[in-house]
Write an enzyme that holds these catalytic residues in place. Structure first.
Site, PDB file in Angstrom:
ATOM      1  CG  HIS A  92      -0.362   0.238   2.529  1.00 57.96           C
ATOM      2  ND1 HIS A  92      -0.112  -0.766   3.437  1.00 57.96           N
ATOM      3  CD2 HIS A  92       0.064   1.368   3.120  1.00 57.96           C
ATOM      4  CE1 HIS A  92       0.420  -0.263   4.527  1.00 57.96           C
ATOM      5  NE2 HIS A  92       0.541   1.049   4.364  1.00 57.96           N
ATOM      6  CG  ASP A 122      -0.175  -4.031   2.523  1.00 57.72           C
ATOM      7  OD1 ASP A 122       0.075  -3.528   1.416  1.00 57.72           O
ATOM      8  OD2 ASP A 122      -0.285  -3.364   3.560  1.00 57.72           O
ATOM      9  CB  SER A 199       3.458   1.617   5.905  1.00 56.01           C
ATOM     10  OG  SER A 199       2.234   1.278   6.452  1.00 56.01           O
TER      11      SER A 199
END
Length: 452
Positions: A92, A122, A199
């Site tokens: 993402h 992901d 992230s």
């Protein structure tokens, strides 16, 4: 900053943030200083292996009954998993980003290319090119994590590069659903402060080893964040790299990782008969120690070495040096690796009448719930079996003769089966846009194998 709303009570944000870029301070402490704790040493050891990612992407926001799209500046983090420039991050972070800008801890700047990604978990693998090799993150294991164990998160939080936060492992094995399409399983829960921009960054233990990839935080709560366990992440990353190498070379090996005293060890799981690996003398059960001049500590190391080998110049087969432990002795074998693209292209053109290339992840996205990979038809030879069955340029071949054709290596294996020539016909499946079609085809005479 994108957020994800959960049924009834849960709201999470995947940590791809909108922020500004601010330099990270340097510090040093005497080696005998009491402040130079294991945690300080852990952060020092990993800092050169963490990179900052930024780019622009389009996000859509619902405004009443309407939706509005706009460009935002986003940030994330990545970890160097191989010195040749392979970086692991969350998908993402880079999804929809056309130009991924990378800054290393020593302020080198470059751009990254997305080599492979897996939306389900992901995770994504990037490739960056710099003049010198990059320090790699030290890999730990998530198999022996302990509740209340001290951990640290490093990342590009709100654009504050290489931000370090500390916490503990709050719980293991969490399942978190962020939306209708994305469910994370077996996550590590931590109370280390994780923010937008974190992230893809590492969650570290006190030994400085990466034990997780930071991925999400619950909005509205304090100290509830999540990371993907490193053992799970490495297996997914290894599969992604294997799919890349399988499109380019054929060696005939499959490998598996076995934990021995909580240390990953790579063994040969199978050797395909009559393959280059079989001819080299390597055997099932052999422990792989190195490929070329690179040591192999986990299956991802092995697959990264193979992908790098596909970049060798030339058109024919080439030797790949592999050091193995066979029983109680060590030996070095040379696997005469085939280049898949050249050989399979000739075989497919000659026997089927199609020129095929691997369909990209973008081409296959949302095409079919079962077939996630395939081979795109580039051209069809008039009068060939493919032409007779109505196969068109742009179709994607996803299966034939009872086997999926996810890569050129898969196709080569199918075409080399002795009984294929003996069959009157075999089933094939294609996708045309999102519609599946099937038919029966017969392999052409061998005199087409030259591609004439």
């Amino acid at each position: 900053m994108p957020s994800y709303i959960y049924p009834n009570w849960l709201q999470l944000v995947c940590l791809f943030g909108v922020a500004i870029s601010i330099g990270s301070p340097a510090f040093a402490a005497p080696q005998n200083d009491a402040r130079n704790t294991p945690l300080v040493q852990a952060i020092k050891g990993c800092s050169l292996s963490v990179v900052n990612l930024r780019g622009r992407k389009t996000v859509t926001a619902d405004i009443g009954s309407d939706s509005e799209s706009k460009q935002v500046n986003g940030m994330g983090t990545g970890v160097v998993i191989d010195s040749r420039g392979y970086v692991l991050t969350n998908y993402h972070v880079v999804q929809g980003v056309k130009k991924i800008e990378v800054t290393t801890s020593d302020r080198q700047k470059t751009t990254a290319k997305v080599l492979a990604h897996d939306p389900e978990t992901d995770l994504a693998i990037l490739k960056i090119d710099l003049p010198s090799e990059l320090p790699t993150i030290q890999i730990g294991s998530s198999s022996d994590l302990m509740l209340a164990e001290t951990v640290a998160a490093v990342g590009n939080a709100y654009g504050y590069e290489h931000t370090v936060t500390v916490g503990i492992i709050s719980q293991l094995g969490r399942t978190v659903q962020v939306n209708e399409d994305q469910v994370y399983r077996n996550l590590i829960q931590t109370d280390a402060s994780i923010n937008p921009g974190n992230s893809g960054g590492p969650l570290l233990n006190l030994n400085g080893e990466m034990i997780g990839i930071n991925v999400a935080v619950r909005i509205g709560a304090q100290g509830i964040a999540f990371a993907i366990p490193v053992d799970d992440a490495l297996e997914v990353a290894a599969d992604l790299m294997r799919n890349l190498s399988a499109q380019r070379i054929r060696h005939g090996l499959t490998t598996k990782t076995i934990l021995i005293e909580n240390q990953p060890t790579v063994f040969v799981d199978s050797v395909i008969p009559n393959s280059p690996a079989a001819a080299s003398g390597i055997s099932k059960g052999d422990r792989i120690l190195s490929v070329g001049d690179k040591p192999v500590k986990n299956r991802l190391d092995f697959e990264c070495a193979l992908v790098s080998a596909t970049g060798k110049t030339g058109t024919g087969a080439f030797p790949l040096k592999v050091e193995v432990e066979h029983g109680s002795s060590q030996m070095t074998v040379a696997i005469n690796v085939d280049r898949v693209t050249h050989r399979v292209s000739d075989m497919a053109w000659g026997s089927l009448g199609m020129k095929l290339v691997s369909a990209s992840d973008a081409e296959m996205l949302d095409r079919h719930p079962t077939y996630k990979r395939g081979l795109r038809v580039v051209s069809v030879r008039p009068g060939s079996p493919a032409d007779s069955e109505g196969i068109l340029q742009g179709d994607v071949l996803v299966a034939m003769a009872g086997y999926k054709t996810e890569s050129l290596e898969n196709l080569q294996w199918v075409l080399e089966q002795p009984d294929l020539q003996q069959q009157a016909s075999f089933m094939f499946y294609i996708l045309r846009e999102k519609e599946p079609f099937w038919g029966k085809m017969r392999v052409a005479m061998r005199n087409f194998a030259s591609g004439n």
